[in-house]
Write a protein that holds these residues in place. Structure first.
Motif, PDB file in Angstrom:
ATOM      1  N   PHE A 243       7.434   4.018  -1.874  1.00  0.00           N
ATOM      2  CA  PHE A 243       7.713   3.524  -0.530  1.00  0.00           C
ATOM      3  C   PHE A 243       6.420   3.197   0.208  1.00  0.00           C
ATOM      4  O   PHE A 243       6.329   2.184   0.903  1.00  0.00           O
ATOM      5  CB  PHE A 243       8.514   4.571   0.239  1.00  0.00           C
ATOM      6  CG  PHE A 243       9.065   4.075   1.549  1.00  0.00           C
ATOM      7  CD1 PHE A 243      10.112   3.172   1.576  1.00  0.00           C
ATOM      8  CD2 PHE A 243       8.533   4.511   2.755  1.00  0.00           C
ATOM      9  CE1 PHE A 243      10.616   2.715   2.775  1.00  0.00           C
ATOM     10  CE2 PHE A 243       9.025   4.061   3.960  1.00  0.00           C
ATOM     11  CZ  PHE A 243      10.082   3.156   3.965  1.00  0.00           C
ATOM     12  N   ARG A 244       5.402   4.040   0.055  1.00  0.00           N
ATOM     13  CA  ARG A 244       4.129   3.812   0.728  1.00  0.00           C
ATOM     14  C   ARG A 244       3.468   2.526   0.217  1.00  0.00           C
ATOM     15  O   ARG A 244       2.817   1.804   0.975  1.00  0.00           O
ATOM     16  CB  ARG A 244       3.203   5.010   0.502  1.00  0.00           C
ATOM     17  CG  ARG A 244       1.918   4.940   1.316  1.00  0.00           C
ATOM     18  CD  ARG A 244       0.983   6.100   0.987  1.00  0.00           C
ATOM     19  NE  ARG A 244       1.564   7.374   1.388  1.00  0.00           N
ATOM     20  CZ  ARG A 244       1.792   8.383   0.573  1.00  0.00           C
ATOM     21  NH1 ARG A 244       1.538   8.257  -0.725  1.00  0.00           N
ATOM     22  NH2 ARG A 244       2.301   9.511   1.026  1.00  0.00           N
ATOM     23  N   ALA A 245       3.651   2.243  -1.071  1.00  0.00           N
ATOM     24  CA  ALA A 245       3.043   1.043  -1.641  1.00  0.00           C
ATOM     25  C   ALA A 245       3.663  -0.238  -1.088  1.00  0.00           C
ATOM     26  O   ALA A 245       3.015  -1.290  -1.066  1.00  0.00           O
ATOM     27  CB  ALA A 245       3.186   1.067  -3.164  1.00  0.00           C
ATOM     28  N   SER A 246       4.924  -0.157  -0.630  1.00  0.00           N
ATOM     29  CA  SER A 246       5.612  -1.361  -0.161  1.00  0.00           C
ATOM     30  C   SER A 246       5.702  -1.484   1.356  1.00  0.00           C
ATOM     31  O   SER A 246       6.083  -2.524   1.860  1.00  0.00           O
ATOM     32  CB  SER A 246       7.034  -1.399  -0.740  1.00  0.00           C
ATOM     33  OG  SER A 246       7.794  -0.309  -0.255  1.00  0.00           O
ATOM     34  N   LYS A 247       5.326  -0.437   2.084  1.00  0.00           N
ATOM     35  CA  LYS A 247       5.566  -0.460   3.533  1.00  0.00           C
ATOM     36  C   LYS A 247       4.475  -1.160   4.324  1.00  0.00           C
ATOM     37  O   LYS A 247       4.662  -1.465   5.508  1.00  0.00           O
ATOM     38  CB  LYS A 247       5.743   0.966   4.059  1.00  0.00           C
ATOM     39  CG  LYS A 247       4.449   1.765   4.219  1.00  0.00           C
ATOM     40  CD  LYS A 247       4.732   3.156   4.736  1.00  0.00           C
ATOM     41  CE  LYS A 247       3.438   3.921   5.020  1.00  0.00           C
ATOM     42  NZ  LYS A 247       2.677   3.331   6.129  1.00  0.00           N
ATOM     43  N   GLY A 248       3.319  -1.445   3.701  1.00  0.00           N
ATOM     44  CA  GLY A 248       2.254  -2.112   4.433  1.00  0.00           C
ATOM     45  C   GLY A 248       1.675  -1.221   5.515  1.00  0.00           C
ATOM     46  O   GLY A 248       1.496  -0.018   5.338  1.00  0.00           O
ATOM     47  N   GLN A 249       1.411  -1.812   6.695  1.00  0.00           N
ATOM     48  CA  GLN A 249       0.794  -1.084   7.801  1.00  0.00           C
ATOM     49  C   GLN A 249       1.823  -0.440   8.719  1.00  0.00           C
ATOM     50  O   GLN A 249       1.456   0.242   9.675  1.00  0.00           O
ATOM     51  CB  GLN A 249      -0.077  -2.050   8.623  1.00  0.00           C
ATOM     52  CG  GLN A 249      -1.227  -2.669   7.838  1.00  0.00           C
ATOM     53  CD  GLN A 249      -2.185  -1.619   7.300  1.00  0.00           C
ATOM     54  OE1 GLN A 249      -2.555  -0.678   8.003  1.00  0.00           O
ATOM     55  NE2 GLN A 249      -2.599  -1.773   6.047  1.00  0.00           N
TER      56      GLN A 249
END
Length: 327
Positions: free
Chosen positions: A147-153
């Protein structure tokens, strides 16, 4: 809820499957150990936790089924494809979390409060809770990393409401609820045993029901919005209009109607005002050129329709804002 910001690249199919398979394996192992502990200790909160993990196991299977169905190619019965099957099964998952997971937890909790029974072999319950925390924590770490890899900023909650991929945020929120449930179970069992108040075991089960209810309502709301049809992210819409507006044959890119058919497929209906004096062949070449440029920049655009339309006509046909509600 409107989606405003998030990384535009959807999670790959292999990444989604890895998250779901990790959660599936973890929940199955946890469910077995919790049911064994519930039988040994007679704890209602352990039984609720076991049912919760069993429901989560079934939910992962439904998500995998939804992913498989969503990849079916379009046919004459479903010309836009089957992408929204994933959104449908995600909604079913939310309903199961609420009706089965939360419902059984509430029932077990209320029953134990009304008919309290002393706990037995509490050590076994602690051992199972510790193992469950390890299994669940491992699944949670895999989900949060993806999830962190896809959430951006974006922040975590903002990214969850912005995400078009329920297979990732559903697992993340289920695992988060499970970890909170384990903490509540530990507190409830410890308090019931140390204070000799078995009703606290039932109260902890009710607490788990509250956690699952809140999680289910959030997942149901997000899945419902995706199922109805949500637009592409604002950044994607603006990028498509910019690409169209930069074409020498386009006088003005009026706007675009977009809708996600799946996490990785977007429908786009683009309205553009073409320059005067273009021949039919030139308009066709412009459309082909725009399709190639837009899909090169945004491969998730699966269906693209371009309508020649004046700016005034586009604006006239836009839906009006509803009048303010009377106080």
């Amino acid at each position: 809820m409107p989606r405003t910001s998030m990384a535009t690249n959807p999670s790959s199919g292999s990444s989604r499957n890895r998250v779901i398979y990790a959660a599936l394996a973890g929940n199955l192992l946890i469910a077995i150990t919790k049911f064994i502990a519930a039988g040994i200790t007679g704890s209602s909160v352990m039984l609720s936790e076991g049912i919760h993990s069993l429901v989560d196991t079934g939910n992962e299977l439904l998500l995998l089924y939804g992913l498989k169905r969503s990849r079916k190619p379009a046919d004459r019965f479903h010309p836009l494809g089957y992408g929204r099957e994933l959104y449908f099964w995600s909604f079913i998952v939310a309903l199961l979390v609420f009706t089965v997971g939360a419902g059984v937890s509430f029932y077990q909790g209320v029953s134990r409060v009304l008919d309290p029974r002393p706990l037995e072999s509490v050590t076994a319950a602690y051992l199972v809770l510790a193992l469950s925390f390890v299994f669940e924590g491992t699944s949670w770490l895999i989900a949060i990393r993806e999830f962190r890899a896809s959430k951006g900023q974006a922040g975590y909650l903002e990214a969850a409401t912005a995400s078009k991929d329920p297979s990732v945020f559903s697992v993340l929120f289920e695992d988060s609820a499970a970890l909170l449930g384990l903490i509540v179970a530990f507190v409830g069992i410890t308090a019931a045993h140390q204070l000799h108040i078995p009703e606290l075991d039932g109260a902890a089960s009710i607490g788990i029901g509250v956690i699952l209810s809140a999680t289910a309502l959030f997942l149901a709301r997000e899945s419902k919005e995706l199922l109805i049809g949500e637009p592409a992210l604002v950044a994607v819409q603006e990028s498509i209009l910019k690409i169209a507006g930069e074409d020498p044959s386009i006088l003005h890119a009026n706007g675009a109607i977009t809708s996600h058919l799946s996490p990785s497929q977007v429908f786009v209906a683009l309205s553009a005002e073409f320059c005067d004096g273009l021949t039919t062949d030139q308009i066709e070449c412009t459309v082909d050129r725009l399709e190639a440029r837009i899909r090169q920049r945004h491969p998730e655009v699966g269906l693209l329709f371009i309508k020649p339309q004046s700016r005034a006509m586009w604006q006239a046909r836009q839906p009006r804002s509803p009048p303010p509600a009377l106080s």
